[in-house]
Design a protein around this motif. Structure first.
Motif, PDB file in Angstrom:
ATOM      1  N   THR A 107       0.850  -1.185   0.000  1.00 61.74           N
ATOM      2  CA  THR A 107       0.000   0.000   0.000  1.00 61.74           C
ATOM      3  C   THR A 107       0.888   1.238   0.000  1.00 61.74           C
ATOM      4  O   THR A 107       1.983   1.231   0.554  1.00 61.74           O
ATOM      5  CB  THR A 107      -0.906   0.022   1.237  1.00 61.74           C
ATOM      6  OG1 THR A 107      -0.085   0.019   2.400  1.00 61.74           O
ATOM      7  CG2 THR A 107      -1.832  -1.175   1.255  1.00 61.74           C
ATOM      8  N   TYR A 108       0.394   2.260  -0.597  1.00 63.26           N
ATOM      9  CA  TYR A 108       1.117   3.516  -0.652  1.00 63.26           C
ATOM     10  C   TYR A 108       0.353   4.528   0.188  1.00 63.26           C
ATOM     11  O   TYR A 108      -0.880   4.511   0.231  1.00 63.26           O
ATOM     12  CB  TYR A 108       1.237   3.994  -2.101  1.00 63.26           C
ATOM     13  CG  TYR A 108       2.092   3.063  -2.920  1.00 63.26           C
ATOM     14  CD1 TYR A 108       3.472   3.163  -2.879  1.00 63.26           C
ATOM     15  CD2 TYR A 108       1.520   2.064  -3.696  1.00 63.26           C
ATOM     16  CE1 TYR A 108       4.260   2.297  -3.610  1.00 63.26           C
ATOM     17  CE2 TYR A 108       2.300   1.193  -4.427  1.00 63.26           C
ATOM     18  CZ  TYR A 108       3.680   1.327  -4.381  1.00 63.26           C
ATOM     19  OH  TYR A 108       4.461   0.472  -5.101  1.00 63.26           O
ATOM     20  N   PRO A 109       1.072   5.390   0.856  1.00 59.57           N
ATOM     21  CA  PRO A 109       0.377   6.355   1.708  1.00 59.57           C
ATOM     22  C   PRO A 109      -0.478   7.302   0.880  1.00 59.57           C
ATOM     23  O   PRO A 109      -0.124   7.651  -0.243  1.00 59.57           O
ATOM     24  CB  PRO A 109       1.513   7.103   2.413  1.00 59.57           C
ATOM     25  CG  PRO A 109       2.713   6.891   1.552  1.00 59.57           C
ATOM     26  CD  PRO A 109       2.514   5.576   0.861  1.00 59.57           C
ATOM     27  N   GLY A 110      -1.603   7.668   1.465  1.00 59.53           N
ATOM     28  CA  GLY A 110      -2.481   8.621   0.810  1.00 59.53           C
ATOM     29  C   GLY A 110      -1.991  10.039   1.058  1.00 59.53           C
ATOM     30  O   GLY A 110      -0.863  10.250   1.508  1.00 59.53           O
ATOM     31  N   PRO A 111      -2.819  11.005   0.772  1.00 61.30           N
ATOM     32  CA  PRO A 111      -2.400  12.386   1.014  1.00 61.30           C
ATOM     33  C   PRO A 111      -2.172  12.599   2.514  1.00 61.30           C
ATOM     34  O   PRO A 111      -2.743  11.903   3.352  1.00 61.30           O
ATOM     35  CB  PRO A 111      -3.573  13.216   0.498  1.00 61.30           C
ATOM     36  CG  PRO A 111      -4.727  12.282   0.451  1.00 61.30           C
ATOM     37  CD  PRO A 111      -4.163  10.914   0.261  1.00 61.30           C
ATOM     38  N   PRO A 112      -1.325  13.540   2.890  1.00 57.30           N
ATOM     39  CA  PRO A 112      -1.046  13.762   4.306  1.00 57.30           C
ATOM     40  C   PRO A 112      -2.299  14.221   5.048  1.00 57.30           C
ATOM     41  O   PRO A 112      -3.159  14.903   4.500  1.00 57.30           O
ATOM     42  CB  PRO A 112       0.026  14.844   4.309  1.00 57.30           C
ATOM     43  CG  PRO A 112      -0.111  15.516   2.993  1.00 57.30           C
ATOM     44  CD  PRO A 112      -0.628  14.481   2.040  1.00 57.30           C
ATOM     45  N   VAL A 113      -2.388  13.824   6.282  1.00 58.23           N
ATOM     46  CA  VAL A 113      -3.496  14.236   7.139  1.00 58.23           C
ATOM     47  C   VAL A 113      -3.061  15.485   7.887  1.00 58.23           C
ATOM     48  O   VAL A 113      -2.026  15.500   8.542  1.00 58.23           O
ATOM     49  CB  VAL A 113      -3.855  13.120   8.149  1.00 58.23           C
ATOM     50  CG1 VAL A 113      -4.931  13.572   9.103  1.00 58.23           C
ATOM     51  CG2 VAL A 113      -4.273  11.870   7.402  1.00 58.23           C
ATOM     52  N   VAL A 114      -3.843  16.532   7.780  1.00 55.79           N
ATOM     53  CA  VAL A 114      -3.535  17.779   8.468  1.00 55.79           C
ATOM     54  C   VAL A 114      -4.459  17.886   9.669  1.00 55.79           C
ATOM     55  O   VAL A 114      -5.681  17.916   9.524  1.00 55.79           O
ATOM     56  CB  VAL A 114      -3.719  18.995   7.527  1.00 55.79           C
ATOM     57  CG1 VAL A 114      -3.411  20.285   8.255  1.00 55.79           C
ATOM     58  CG2 VAL A 114      -2.853  18.831   6.296  1.00 55.79           C
TER      59      VAL A 114
END
Length: 154
Positions: free
Chosen positions: A86-93
């Motif tokens: 799996t690849y990380p999704g967009p960063p969580v802010v």
């Protein structure tokens, strides 16, 4: 092999050696250094470095060599293992303040003190401790308990 002070041969750097422990097990290691007295060895495949006098070391048995090969052989990546990667999704802010500070019960000295400590923790960016204080304030009793111990009769 270089000779140690006690005429015991010191194994060459990079060779695997074994040592028997007092518990009756064998310990395996790759020779990484020799400081004149002790041979420094590292567990096969990486890990903790340990030391032993050259006289306590021996050549590994055939079974121990097989174990060393298993521990040092890299596992190839196949298409099946890459398919499940799996690849990380967009960063969580996260917002700067995820939870508002707790509000102390008016007139409760304990809640007032805990609120001061919570604010102090937030200023030091110790959010874990601030959450602990928030839980302490939430769980602090402000009413009489519903169940009381029975009174003794006179």
């Amino acid at each position: 092999m270089p000779e140690s002070d006690h005429s015991t041969p010191v194994p060459d750097l990079g060779t695997y050696m074994a040592a028997d422990t007092p518990e009756g097990r064998s310990r395996l290691g790759k020779v990484t250094a020799w400081d004149g007295e002790l041979v420094h060895l590292q567990q096969p495949g990486g890990g903790t470095v340990w030391t032993a006098p050259p006289a306590e070391l021996r050549r590994p048995t055939e079974d121990e060599h097989a174990l060393i090969r298993v521990l040092t052989t890299p596992v190839p990546r196949t298409a099946a293992t890459r398919a499940h990667q799996t690849y990380p999704g967009p960063p969580v802010v996260l917002p700067e303040r995820a939870v508002p500070p707790a509000v102390p019960t008016p007139g409760c000295a304990t809640c007032e003190l805990v609120a001061v400590w919570e604010r102090s923790s937030l200023l030091r960016h110790d959010y874990s401790k601030a959450a602990d204080f928030r839980v302490e304030m939430r769980n602090h009793p402000h009413t009489e308990p519903k169940l009381t111990l029975p009174r003794e009769r006179p």
